[in-house]
Design an enzyme around this catalytic site. Structure first.
Site, short mmCIF file in Angstrom:
data_model
loop_
_atom_site.label_atom_id
_atom_site.label_comp_id
_atom_site.label_asym_id
_atom_site.label_seq_id
_atom_site.Cartn_x
_atom_site.Cartn_y
_atom_site.Cartn_z
CG HIS A 55 -1.75 1.30 1.33
ND1 HIS A 55 -3.00 1.10 0.74
CD2 HIS A 55 -1.86 2.23 2.24
CE1 HIS A 55 -4.00 2.04 1.26
NE2 HIS A 55 -3.28 3.29 1.71
CG HIS A 104 -9.99 3.60 3.50
ND1 HIS A 104 -10.82 3.79 4.17
CD2 HIS A 104 -9.03 3.51 3.02
CE1 HIS A 104 -9.83 4.04 4.92
NE2 HIS A 104 -8.47 3.79 4.50
#
Lengths: 755, 81
Positions: A55, A104
Site C-alpha cells: 500500500h 479504502h
C-alpha cells in the site's frame, strides 16, 4: 516493559524477529539488515514493515507506474506532479485545483461504516496538505450481487459512513458511481475523490527543510487503532472464509477533521509552515520518513512526546498507529508560538515531536534511549521494487472468442419496449437517488451540477463564475475483455462526461483496483491497463496528476474485474454556460453525435439480460473522442445546446431515458435509417453523445460538425405537449414509453433492495 | 419475567468521539477531577420465562450479532436479580 534499543540490536544481533507476522518477506527482512548493517530494532522493524507494504511502497506497481511520468503530454497547466500528496493544476485566473482519488476498499469490507468514513477523511487530508481548501468529494463505489445479503450489510454501511463523515464535514458529495457485479462480492471497492481549490501562491509541499526547524504533530491524539492497517489489511488477500485479521480498524471523527482543515489552512496562509504532511497509512513512520527524505535528509524525533489516547502504547505501536485526523508540520523555531496559538484557537492539540537536522539519518528516541537510527530514504522511497512476472492468461482467448453474437435479441416492437422497461430498472442503470440523497450535495452553495448529471461541477470563484467539472468512470467489463482498451475506454468515458457539461478536460487522476499482483494474470491486466491509460493521456494531452493503486482485491483465487477508475477534471471559465442533461424547449432538435455500430460485448444489456461477458470491447478512436469533446465545448461556448448527455452503459436507450426522467417532457424519436432498433438503442459504441439543439441554432451546429468532419444524425425532437417517449421505426412499428412509469421503475430498484 | 442487561462499549483501543466531546465539555464547564470519559449504550431486555443456560447463550448471540458491532465494540451481559 523492555525497550529494544539500537544498542540492543548491536549487542544481540541474532534475536529472532517477527518480520513475517508484520507482512515482510524473508528477503525484504534481509535487505533491511543489509541497509542497517545490523538487525533492526523492533521499532525500526515496525517502520519498515508498514512503509514497505504494498500500500505504501507501490513495490509491485512502481515499474509500470513510471509510464505516467515518462509519457507526460505537453500541458502547461501542471503545477505539481505525481509524487506529492496530490497533483495541482492551473485552472486560470490565478486559481489552482488539486484533486485525487484513493481507495479504502479493504477497511470498508471489514467495517463498512468506519471504513468508508475514514476513506473520506484520508483523501481530504491529502488535499489540505497541499494548501488547498477542500470543496467537494465524490465516491466511485462497487458492490457484489445486489441480491446477496452481505451486499446489503456492506452497501448500507458504506453509504451511511460516507454520508456521516462527509455531511458532518460540510463537503458536498457531487458524484461518483454505484456499480454492481458479482466479482466484487468479497471485495467491494470504495474509492474516494476530493477536489480542493487554492490560489497559486498557497501551494505547499511535503518536505522538512531548514536546519533546526521543529516537527510538530497536531490534531487528534494517537491511539491503538489501525495498527498495521496498511501492512496487514490492504496488502494481503482475504482468506476465502472472510477477514480474520480484524483489529486494524480506525474510527473517524469528522468534527475533529473540520477543525484540522480550518487550523491547517490558517497556519499555511499565515506563512507559519515550511513543510506539511498528512498522517494516513503508516502514521508517524510515514510522515517523519517522508518529510525527512524530501528535505534536508535528517530528523530527530522524541517519540515519548507524542500525545496519546492510551498511555500503555509501546513505541512500536505509536510508530505504526493509523489514528485518524492527525497532521505533521515543519515550523521555524521563531514561529512555533504563533503556530501553537492557531492550534489553540481551533481547539487542536499540538506538540513538538522532532527537529530537522542534516545528519542524513532519521533518529528516534524514547525516554532518552535511541530506538531508531535509519537512513530516511531507505524507509520512505528506496523500498523494494518488484518486477513481478506477468503473462496474458490463456483464458483470455476463450473469453474473447465467446462474443455476444448469439445472444437472443428483442426483435419486435413489443419486445423492445419490454427490454427498455426491464433495463431501466436493473441495479446498474436504475436511479441512484436513494444513495445520493443520503449525501449532502449542495452544502457550501457552490454546487452547479451533481448526480445524476454527467459530471459534478463546482464554482471556484464567485466573482467570475470560474468552475471545474469532475467525472469518474470505469466499465470494468470492458477492462476484463481487454485491459489496454478497457482502461482507455474508462478514460474516454470520463473525458466525455466532463466535456458534455461544457468543461474542457485538463488532467486526470486514477485509482487502479486490481487483484493479487502475485498472480501473473492480474499483473498482466495491470501492466496493460497502465500502458493503455498512459498512452491515452499522452495522445489526449491530459497528464496524470496522481492517484492510487489498490492490489489484493481478491478472495481466494478469484480476483475482481480489473477496475482502473479514471477521474477527469475539466475547466469552465463561467459555470453559467454549463450544459445540463435535461431538455426544456418545445421543438428543440435531438441529435446523436458519433457512430453506432453493433457493439454489445461487455454491455449492460449482455450483463443484465444474459449474464454474459465475452468478445471484444467497443472500438475506440481517441482522435475522434477529442474532436467530440471539442464540439461539445464549442457548442457550449456558442450556446448551441439546450441539453447534452453522454452515451455509455445501457446505450442510447439509457441516455434518452435519463434525459427524459430528469426533464419530464416528452419527445418524438425515430430509429435512424440503416440501423435496427435494438442495435441503435443498446449498443455501447464509444465516442457518442446526445445533444439537444434549439432550431434557431441548427445551422450553426451543423456547420460546426461539418467543420470537424464529425458524424451527426438527427433522430427526434422535443414535444412539450407530451409526457412520453415516442419511438418510430422499431421493427416496422412504433412504441410509446410513459416517462412517469420509467421513473417509477428506475427509482424503486435500490429502495426495494436496500431500503 | 427476568431482566437481562447488555452493556455495549467501544473497544478500549478505538477512538470515542462522543466521550471525547463530553470530556471537552467537562473541562469547559470547569468540572475538574475527571481524567477521561468513554460512553457506551445499554440494552435492557425483558425476558419471557427464566434465564437458563440456553437462553443466556441466545442472548449472547443477540448481543454479538445485533446489539454490538464486534469489529469495534465489546459487550457484557448481566442478569439482573
Amino acid at each position: 516493559m523492555s525497550i529494544d534499543k539500537v544498542s540492543d540490536a548491536i549487542a544481540a544481533p541474532e534475536t529472532s524477529q517477527p518480520y513475517a507476522e508484520l507482512g515482510l518477506k524473508k528477503d525484504e527482512y534481509e535487505s533491511i539488515r543489509e541497509i542497517l548493517g545490523r538487525r533492526p530494532t523492533s521499532s525500526e522493524l515496525a517502520m519498515y514493515s508498514v512503509m514497505w507494504s504494498e500500500h505504501c511502497s507501490y513495490k509491485s506497481s512502481k515499474v509500470h507506474l513510471r509510464q505516467f511520468g515518462d509519457k507526460v503530454p505537453k500541458n502547461d497547466s501542471m503545477l505539481v506532479g505525481i509524487g506529492e500528496n496530490a497533483g495541482v493544476v492551473d485552472i486560470g485566473q490565478g486559481w489552482a485545483v488539486t484533486f485525487k482519488v484513493e481507495s479504502h476498499n479493504h477497511p470498508s469490507y471489514v467495517e463498512p461504516y468506519q471504513g468508508a468514513a475514514t476513506g473520506i477523511g484520508g483523501i481530504v487530508r491529502d488535499i489540505i496538505s497541499m494548501g488547498a481548501r477542500p470543496v467537494a468529494v465524490m465516491d466511485p463505489l462497487r458492490f457484489g450481487n445486489p441480491e446477496n445479503s452481505d451486499t446489503r450489510r456492506v452497501l448500507t454501511g458504506i453509504v451511511s459512513g460516507i454520508g456521516g463523515y462527509g455531511n458532518c464535514l460540510g463537503l458536498p458529495n457531487i458524484g461518483g458511481e454505484v456499480v454492481f457485479d458479482p466479482s466484487y462480492q468479497g471485495n467491494p471497492l470504495v474509492n474516494a475523490l476530493c477536489i480542493g481549490t487554492m490560489k497559486h501562491k498557497d501551494i505547499h509541499l511535503a518536505k522538512a527543510t531548514g536546519l533546526g526547524n521543529a516537527v510538530i504533530l497536531y490534531g487528534a491524539r494517537t491511539g491503538g487503532d489501525g495498527i498495521g492497517g496498511v501492512s496487514v489489511l490492504a496488502s494481503e488477500t482475504f482468506d476465502a472464509d472472510g477477514p480474520a485479521k480484524r483489529p486494524s480498524v480506525q474510527v473517524g471523527d469528522p468534527f475533529m477533521e473540520k477543525l484540522l482543515i480550518e487550523c491547517t489552512l490558517e497556519v499555511l496562509h499565515a506563512g507559519l509552515v515550511e513543510g506539511i504532511q498528512d498522517l494516513g497509512g503508516a502514521g508517524i513512520s510515514c510522515a517523519t520518513s517522508e518529510l525527512a527524505s524530501n528535505g534536508e535528509g535528517g530528523m530527530h524525533v522524541w517519540l515519548d512526546r507524542v500525545l496519546l489516547r492510551d498511555s500503555t502504547l509501546t513505541p512500536e505501536e505509536i510508530l505504526m498507529s493509523e489514528s485518524q485526523e492527525r497532521m505533521c508540520a515543519v515550523v521555524e523555531p521563531s514561529k512555533i508560538n504563533a503556530f501553537m496559538d492557531v492550534c489553540k484557537k481551533w481547539d487542536v492539540e499540538a506538540v513538538v515531536i522532532g527537529e530537522v537536522n542534516n545528519s542524513g539519518r532519521l533518529t528516534v528516541e524514547w525516554h532518552g534511549e535511541q530506538i531508531v537510527d535509519v537512513p530516511p530514504r531507505s524507509v520512505a522511497h528506496d523500498g523494494p521494487v518488484y518486477e513481478r512476472p506477468f503473462a496474458r492468461p490463456d483464458w483470455m482467448d476463450i473469453r474473447n472468442a465467446a462474443g455476444p453474437e448469439n445472444l437472443v435479441r428483442p426483435s419486435s416492437a413489443a419486445e423492445v419496449k419490454q427490454t427498455w422497461l426491464t433495463m431501466t430498472g436493473t441495479p446498474n442503470l436504475a436511479s441512484k437517488i436513494w444513495v445520493t440523497s443520503q449525501f449532502d450535495r449542495y452544502v457550501m452553495g457552490n454546487t452547479i451540477l451533481a448526480q445524476p448529471e454527467d459530471s459534478g461541477m463546482i464554482r471556484v470563484d464567485e466573482e467570475t463564475g470560474l468552475g471545474v467539472a469532475v467525472s469518474t468512470d470505469c466499465n470494468a467489463r470492458f477492462v476484463a475483455l481487454d485491459p489496454y482498451k478497457g482502461a482507455q475506454l474508462a478514460f474516454a468515458e470520463s473525458y466525455r462526461n466532463v466535456a458534455v457539461t461544457g468543461a474542457a478536460p485538463l488532467a486526470i487522476t486514477n485509482c487502479l483496483n486490481f487483484g493479487s499482483p502475485e498472480d501473473p494474470a492480474v499483473m498482466w491486466q495491470f501492466e496493460r491497463a497502465v500502458t493503455g491509460l498512459a498512452d491515452a493521456c499522452l495522445e489526449m494531452g491530459t497528464p496524470v496528476t496522481g492517484g492510487n493503486v489498490s492490489f489484493y482485491n481478491q478472495t481466494g483465487d478469484v480476483a475482481i474485474h480489473p477496475t482502473p477508475v479514471v477521474g477527469v477534471l475539466g475547466v469552465i471559465e463561467n459555470v453559467e454556460r454549463r450544459t445540463p442533461m435535461a431538455w426544456r424547449n418545445n421543438g428543440d432538435l435531438i441529435y446523436l453525435l458519433g457512430t453506432t455500430s453493433d457493439e454489445l460485448a461487455g454491455s449492460e444489456w449482455a450483463h443484465a439480460i444474459h449474464a454474459h461477458l465475452g468478445g471484444h470491447p467497443p472500438v475506440l478512436d481517441l482522435a475522434a473522442e477529442k474532436t467530440l469533446a471539442e464540439i461539445l465545448v464549442a457548442g457550449s461556448v456558442g450556446n448551441l445546446f439546450s441539453a447534452a448527455h453522454d452515451v455509455s452503459e445501457g446505450g442510447i436507450a439509457q441516455t434518452i431515458a435519463e434525459m427524459s426522467m430528469q426533464s419530464g417532457i416528452g419527445i418524438r424519436l425515430e430509429v435512424p435509417a440503416g440501423l435496427d432498433a435494438f442495435t441503435f438503442l443498446w449498443s455501447e459504441s464509444a465516442t457518442r453523445a446526445v445533444v439537444v439543439v434549439p432550431q434557431n441554432q441548427n445551422d450553426e451546429f451543423l456547420t460546426l460538425c461539418a467543420s470537424k468532419s464529425f458524424p451527426v444524425t438527427k433522430f427526434g425532437e422535443v414535444d412539450l405537449s407530451s409526457k412520453s417517449i415516442e419511438l418510430a421505426a422499431v421493427f416496422g412499428d412504433s412504441i410509446s414509453l410513459d416517462i412517469a412509469e420509467l421513473r417509477t421503475i428506475s427509482e424503486e430498484t435500490l429502495p426495494r433492495l436496500f431500503g | 419475567m427476568a431482566i437481562v442487561v447488555v452493556d455495549v462499549a467501544l473497544k478500549h483501543e478505538i477512538l470515542d468521539p462522543q466521550g471525547r466531546a463530553v470530556m471537552g465539555a467537562l473541562v469547559r464547564l470547569g468540572l475538574t477531577g475527571v481524567a477521561d470519559v468513554r460512553q457506551g449504550k445499554q440494552f435492557v431486555l425483558n425476558i419471557d420465562g427464566d434465564v437458563d443456560e440456553a437462553k443466556l447463550a441466545q442472548i449472547h448471540e443477540i448481543a454479538s450479532t445485533l446489539l454490538s458491532n464486534s469489529v469495534i465494540e465489546d459487550f457484557t451481559v448481566q442478569v439482573r436479580p
